[in-house]
Design a protein around this motif. Structure first.
Motif, short mmCIF file in Angstrom:
data_model
loop_
_atom_site.label_atom_id
_atom_site.label_comp_id
_atom_site.label_asym_id
_atom_site.label_seq_id
_atom_site.Cartn_x
_atom_site.Cartn_y
_atom_site.Cartn_z
N ARG A 13 0.83 -1.21 0.00
CA ARG A 13 0.00 0.00 0.00
C ARG A 13 0.87 1.26 0.00
O ARG A 13 0.60 2.21 -0.73
CB ARG A 13 -0.90 0.01 1.24
CG ARG A 13 -2.03 -1.00 1.23
CD ARG A 13 -3.02 -0.63 2.31
NE ARG A 13 -4.08 -1.61 2.48
CZ ARG A 13 -5.16 -1.41 3.20
NH1 ARG A 13 -5.33 -0.26 3.81
NH2 ARG A 13 -6.07 -2.32 3.32
N ASN A 41 -4.29 0.45 -8.18
CA ASN A 41 -5.47 0.03 -7.43
C ASN A 41 -5.76 -1.46 -7.62
O ASN A 41 -6.22 -2.14 -6.70
CB ASN A 41 -6.68 0.86 -7.85
CG ASN A 41 -6.60 2.29 -7.35
OD1 ASN A 41 -5.59 2.70 -6.79
ND2 ASN A 41 -7.64 3.06 -7.57
N ASN A 47 -7.15 10.05 -6.17
CA ASN A 47 -8.15 9.01 -5.88
C ASN A 47 -9.14 9.48 -4.83
O ASN A 47 -10.36 9.28 -4.96
CB ASN A 47 -7.46 7.73 -5.39
CG ASN A 47 -6.76 6.98 -6.52
OD1 ASN A 47 -6.97 7.28 -7.69
ND2 ASN A 47 -5.93 6.02 -6.16
N ARG A 48 -8.62 10.11 -3.76
CA ARG A 48 -9.51 10.57 -2.68
C ARG A 48 -10.42 11.70 -3.15
O ARG A 48 -11.60 11.74 -2.79
CB ARG A 48 -8.68 11.03 -1.48
CG ARG A 48 -8.35 9.92 -0.48
CD ARG A 48 -7.51 8.89 -1.11
NE ARG A 48 -7.31 7.69 -0.28
CZ ARG A 48 -6.77 6.60 -0.74
NH1 ARG A 48 -6.42 6.50 -2.02
NH2 ARG A 48 -6.58 5.56 0.04
N LEU A 97 0.82 4.15 -2.86
CA LEU A 97 0.04 5.34 -2.59
C LEU A 97 0.74 6.39 -1.74
O LEU A 97 0.18 7.46 -1.52
CB LEU A 97 -1.28 4.94 -1.90
CG LEU A 97 -2.17 3.99 -2.71
CD1 LEU A 97 -3.36 3.54 -1.86
CD2 LEU A 97 -2.65 4.65 -3.98
N LEU A 98 1.92 6.09 -1.22
CA LEU A 98 2.61 7.06 -0.36
C LEU A 98 3.87 7.57 -1.03
O LEU A 98 4.55 6.85 -1.77
CB LEU A 98 2.96 6.43 0.99
CG LEU A 98 1.79 5.97 1.86
CD1 LEU A 98 2.29 5.52 3.22
CD2 LEU A 98 0.74 7.06 2.02
N ALA A 153 -1.03 15.21 0.99
CA ALA A 153 -0.23 14.57 -0.05
C ALA A 153 0.86 15.53 -0.52
O ALA A 153 0.82 16.74 -0.24
CB ALA A 153 -1.10 14.14 -1.23
N TYR A 157 -7.58 4.97 3.78
CA TYR A 157 -6.35 5.32 4.45
C TYR A 157 -5.36 4.17 4.32
O TYR A 157 -5.75 3.00 4.16
CB TYR A 157 -6.58 5.63 5.93
CG TYR A 157 -7.49 6.81 6.17
CD1 TYR A 157 -6.97 8.10 6.23
CD2 TYR A 157 -8.86 6.64 6.33
CE1 TYR A 157 -7.80 9.18 6.45
CE2 TYR A 157 -9.69 7.72 6.55
CZ TYR A 157 -9.16 9.00 6.61
OH TYR A 157 -9.98 10.07 6.82
N VAL A 158 -4.09 4.47 4.41
CA VAL A 158 -3.06 3.45 4.34
C VAL A 158 -2.81 2.93 5.75
O VAL A 158 -2.07 3.51 6.54
CB VAL A 158 -1.76 4.02 3.73
CG1 VAL A 158 -0.69 2.93 3.65
CG2 VAL A 158 -2.03 4.59 2.35
N GLY A 162 0.72 10.99 1.38
CA GLY A 162 0.21 10.49 0.11
C GLY A 162 0.93 11.08 -1.10
O GLY A 162 1.47 12.19 -1.04
N PHE A 182 -2.60 9.04 -4.76
CA PHE A 182 -3.36 8.97 -3.51
C PHE A 182 -4.33 10.14 -3.40
O PHE A 182 -5.53 9.96 -3.12
CB PHE A 182 -2.37 8.99 -2.33
CG PHE A 182 -3.01 9.07 -0.98
CD1 PHE A 182 -3.38 7.92 -0.30
CD2 PHE A 182 -3.23 10.29 -0.38
CE1 PHE A 182 -3.96 7.99 0.96
CE2 PHE A 182 -3.81 10.38 0.88
CZ PHE A 182 -4.17 9.22 1.54
#
Length: 615
Positions: A193, A556, A212-213, A197-198, A271, A525-526, A205, A209
């Motif tokens: 993850r 994803n 997507n949010r 995403l990080l 992010a 969330y991660v 993020g 990331f």
């Protein structure tokens, strides 16, 4: 699990060996008795043959009578006492009949036979005890393992192995390796993850990331919120003159100050889209709240010490945009970028946000009016429930329905939960609203008892941590126990992780009653998925940000595949929220998702009649 389910290898083996030994001893005894009887029988036959040839010889003690068949007169007769046993045996030829005491009587009345029985029984008992002791010692490791298995099943988890035998030590070592493997698997999934995403340098993020949010938030009904872009003007100058590490330290300090400023907000995303920028997504924020927060964030970042030659008063600029209703991500980000450029044009460190006609109307309705409105709605139970089906991936059948809620105002207009729930949380009314909706769902399930479909209900963390709500919920379930197996409680994955110790007892009690638990918003969330191991989770539901355009986003898809591998170990089914297109659904089915939910299948259906008029 009961101890009866544990195979008792030690007991069964010991009993089998002892039984076979006893059977062998019995056969040996019978063979010895048969041999003795045969010997006496044969000896009497020999004696009879000798007597028939010479009747005047010495007669054995076992001979009772000699009778002449031709004359009918006895030639010899031994008088037996009245206490003697009369079991006799005859041996005859053409002229004489000899009567002997039966060999069986001679055998059983012999003191040698009695002594033989005593010695034989003592011998068998001694051998049996020695054999039992030897087998017990030999099977002691297996017996200890059986006790360990029974104890582990009673407690529902593996207990420490106390025995020090090689087998026990090997099993203990394997269990330890298994636990380490499970822990490392959870860490590996978390690393997947994080890599997807990080942002690797700061741990916040990355661009994917954040996008997507934002995409997911804009897809939700009645969505609103705020985006802030933070730009460090002379970042390249610091990197060139003082090195990459010095520039990174400035960014990390700024992130730390922002997070400290947002410590009271548990629903935000931060992010780093590129080296010199940070992006903040704040769901549910209104324009006046965004203005106050922008001032505080700017003041916090301005405290970061800068190296010599970098102007402190012109180092930070922010672009702010608020959105509500139907919006597109690129338009929101374009407006945020324009606001950032406008702030940079002004020169000194500052923030900028464009005015819109919507801002004044939203600001006019403050917390006090929201509290008054919600308290009146609670008093009148003005909440309407809707149902949205979750569709099976293989059969297109309905797996269950998710309960959605709206509140009716004085003009009869419906306001969605996306609007009123954040304000209810601010006013401390979440638990009361959740209880009203929960009771409506219970009444509906009780009223429609012939319908087999289950319902899922999302409960807020405020309600799940409220003792009065928990007590009222269990009282209601005790009153209508038949609906428990048709009820699914949805809990946010983030709250399952952050409040695991407090939620675990509640989740355990619900599971014992037959209520299924669903981890909601998975992937928002991660976080680690170790809660799947620690809680009885039956289902998980992917967040919209993971589902949106999943057919185009390889990261994803990789995330769902890694999550599926973990879920298979615990028998957990995966659902997807926010399915909007055939391409998304086809990809999700290919990835092994069990069910889907969203506008691709159907709009939420109102259940006002049954939900409101029921007593």
């Amino acid at each position: 699990m009961s101890e009866a389910a544990v195979p008792h290898i030690f007991q069964h083996t010991l009993k089998a060996v002892i039984k076979r030994f006893e059977l062998g001893a019995l056969l040996l005894y019978l063979a010895s008795v048969a041999f003795a009887l045969g010997a006496i029988w044969f000896e009497q036959n020999q004696q009879a043959e000798a007597i028939m040839q010479a009747t005047n010889q010495w007669y054995p003690a076992s001979l009772v009578e000699i009778f002449n068949i031709e004359s009918g007169l006895p030639l010899y007769h031994e008088q037996l006492s009245s206490s003697d046993f009369t079991l006799l045996r005859e041996v005859s030829n053409d002229t004489l009949t000899l009567v002997f005491i039966h060999p069986f009587y001679l055998l059983v009345s012999s003191w040698l036979f009695i002594a033989f029985n005593i010695v034989f029984v003592a011998f068998v008992v001694a051998i049996r005890g020695s054999l039992s002791k030897t087998l017990t010692l030999s099977f002691d490791p297996i017996h200890a393992l059986e006790n360990w298995v029974a104890l582990s099943r009673i407690h529902g988890k593996y207990q420490p192995i106390q025995a020090k035998e090689p087998i026990s030590e090997s099993i203990a070592e394997l269990l330890q390796k298994l636990q380490e493997a499970k822990a490392s698997q959870g860490q590996a999934e978390l690393q997947i993850r994080e890599r997807l995403l990080l942002e690797p340098e700061t741990g916040v993020g990355n661009r994917e990331f954040f996008n997507n949010r934002l995409d997911a938030l804009l897809k939700e009904e009645d969505s609103r919120g705020c985006v802030m872009l933070v730009c460090f003007k002379d970042f390249d100058t610091v990197q060139t003159a003082y090195g990459a590490q010095q520039a990174l330290d400035i960014v990390e300090q700024a992130i730390g100050l922002i997070q400290k400023r947002l410590v009271n907000f548990n629903n935000y995303f931060i992010a780093r889209p590129n080296e010199a920028e940070l992006a903040l997504l704040l769901p549910g924020f209104y324009a006046d709240e965004a203005e106050k927060l922008a001032n505080r964030v700017l003041a916090s970042i301005s405290q970061v010490p800068l190296p010599i030659g970098v102007a402190q008063e012109e180092f930070v600029h922010m672009g702010v945009v608020c959105f509500a209703g139907d919006n597109q991500a690129y338009k929101v980000m374009a407006e945020a970028d324009m606001a950032l450029r406008n702030a940079q044009l002004q020169g000194p460190s500052q923030w900028f946000m464009y005015d819109t006609g919507e801002v004044a109307a939203e600001t006019a309705k403050g917390s006090l009016k929201w509290r008054t409105f919600l308290e009146r709605a609670i008093e009148k139970n003005a909440f309407v429930i809707f149902f949205q089906p979750v569709i099976a991936s293989q059969s297109d059948q309905i797996l269950h329905h998710e309960v959605l809620s709206k509140v009716r105002d004085s003009q009869g207009q419906l306001t969605s939960a996306r609007v009123f729930l954040p304000m209810a949380q601010k006013c401390g009314l979440s638990a009361k609203i959740d209880l009203l909706v929960f009771e409506q769902v219970c009444r509906l399930l009780q009223y429609e008892s012939k319908q087999p479909d289950a319902c899922s209900l999302n409960l807020s963390i405020d309600a799940l941590l409220d003792e009065q709500f928990i007590e009222a919920m269990f009282i209601k379930l005790a009153q209508v126990p038949d609906i428990a197996n048709r009820l699914i409680i949805e809990i946010s994955e983030y709250h399952l992780v952050t409040h695991l110790n407090k939620l675990a007892p509640v989740v355990g009690l619900l599971d014992e009653l037959g209520v299924k638990i669903l981890a909601d918003k998975v992937g928002q969330y991660v976080v680690s998925t170790d809660y799947l191991r620690d809680c009885p989770i039956s289902y998980i539901k992917l967040h919209r940000s993971i589902v949106y355009l999943v057919h185009e986003k390889m990261e994803n898809q990789v995330f769902i595949q890694s999550l599926k591998a973990r879920c298979l170990q615990h028998g957990v089914k995966i659902y997807a929220l926010g399915v909007e297109s055939k391409e998304e659904w086809r990809t999700l089915v290919h990835l092994g998702v069990t069910g889907g939910q969203g506008h691709f299948f159907t709009e939420p259906v109102a259940q006002m009649a049954n939900a409101i008029v029921l007593p």
